[in-house]
Scaffold this active site. Structure first.
Site, PDB file in Angstrom:
ATOM      1  CE  LYS A   1    -128.890 -26.148  49.055  1.00  0.00           C
ATOM      2  NZ  LYS A   1    -127.635 -25.619  48.534  1.00  0.00           N
TER       3      LYS A   1
ATOM      4  CD  GLN B   1    -124.781 -23.646  49.800  1.00  0.00           C
ATOM      5  OE1 GLN B   1    -125.400 -24.702  49.795  1.00  0.00           O
ATOM      6  NE2 GLN B   1    -125.262 -22.552  49.213  1.00  0.00           N
TER       7      GLN B   1
ATOM      8  CG  ASP C   1    -125.352 -27.521  42.904  1.00  0.00           C
ATOM      9  OD1 ASP C   1    -126.566 -27.374  43.140  1.00  0.00           O
ATOM     10  OD2 ASP C   1    -124.455 -27.021  43.615  1.00  0.00           O
TER      11      ASP C   1
END
Ligand code: NAD
Length: 290
Positions: free
Chosen positions: A54, A98, A123
């Protein structure tokens, strides 16, 4: 006849090109340097690889990327305090925690994700974004299912009026996929582990989405000739062998189009994270980056 193979790389590049143009407008017109911060707790090796990927993707597109690495022993309060700081930091437009979290805080996952400012929730897991997606309002949408929709659009595959069947009802893939396909005017059926006569339902699908987590679960007998088959599954069956939820070799002989694993949907997820970072800026500043 063999199906058209929908290569993730091709569509990820198209999404990244869109993002790159938006980054330029944000910088040139609004003097905003897009910023994404990823929080990683603990030492999970797979998570570290994802976070690193990422970070690299951000750098490639001119997005400022920070990784906050917290120790395995981090408490819920410490993590919430870190999120609070990032919520208040105007240089940070996107925040991602995460997953999975270490055991001692994994029970608080919902509370932790809810602590993220919904306008920074890249997200798309915050209940506000989940709800807004459900009622068709502008929102940050989970990356993987949204990437699948983008791919269909780029590939020129129409959704309107089609019968779409999703196997899997997770909050991350199956449910948002339902809302996205419905919003594009498909007639959508969601199947799951308790669905009876699954193959009878999947054989009706013009668009079949597999998000199950079981290697090669979808066989050619379950697919209507000419259907578009999107395989979200990622299953490791040997140290260096990944397969999807679809029996690719057999199904590609029946389907009209199909995504491979690896090299399919997985390639779109990070591109959509960057897309969401720019979308987050649009929501925070109430601007349109083109
Ligand atoms: P999950 O375990 O949360 O959900 C699986 C779903 O499959 C459940 O809703 C369950 O009801 C359904 N299911 C299980 N067995 C079934 C059966 N026999 N018949 C019908 N339905 C059945 O999984 P998830 O998080 O949605 O992930 C699904 C797959 O997608 C996994 O392989 C995961 O690794 C992969 N994934 C990939 C990406 C990506 O970037 N490509 C992102 C997220 C998830």
């Amino acid at each position: 006849m063999s199906a058209q193979i929908l290569e993730g790389n091709v569509y990820a590049a198209q999404i990244k090109a869109e993002v790159k143009a938006k980054v330029q407008i944000a910088k040139d017109t609004y003097k905003i340097i897009p910023g994404l911060t990823v929080i990683i707790v603990g030492e999970n090796p797979a998570s570290k690889v994802y976070v690193n990927n990422k970070h690299k993707a951000c750098e490639e597109l001119g997005i400022s990327s920070e990784v906050v690495s917290l120790p395995e022993t981090t408490t819920k309060e410490e993590l919430l305090s870190e999120i609070d700081k990032l919520n208040k930091n105007t240089a940070v437009h996107g925040i991602l925690v995460q997953l999975p979290l270490p055991q001692q805080i994994s029970d608080y996952e919902a509370e932790i994700l809810e602590a993220i400012d919904p306008k920074k929730d890249v997200d798309g897991f915050h209940p506000v974004n989940v709800g807004r997606l459900g009622i068709g309002k502008d929102s940050l949408v989970p990356c993987t299912p949204h990437g699948c929709i983008k791919m269909l659009e780029f590939a020129g595959i129409s959704i309107e009026g089609k019968k779409a069947v999703i196997i899997g009802r997770s909050n991350i893939v199956g449910k948002p996929m339902f809302h996205l396909l419905l919003a594009k005017n498909a007639t959508v059926t969601v199947c799951h582990s308790r669905t009876k006569d699954l193959a009878d339902i999947t054989r009706e699908a013009d668009i079949l989405v597999a998000a199950i987590g079981k290697p090669r679960f979808v066989t050619s007998e379950m697919v209507k000739p000419g259907a578009v088959v999107i395989d979200v599954g990622i299953n490791r069956i040997a140290e260096k062998k990944l397969v999807g939820d679809v029996d690719f070799d057999a199904v590609k002989e029946v389907a009209g189009a199909i995504t491979p694993v690896p090299g399919g949907v997985g390639k779109l997820t990070i591109a959509m994270l960057l897309y969401n970072t720019l979308k987050a800026i649009e929501l925070q500043y109430n601007i349109n980056l083109g």
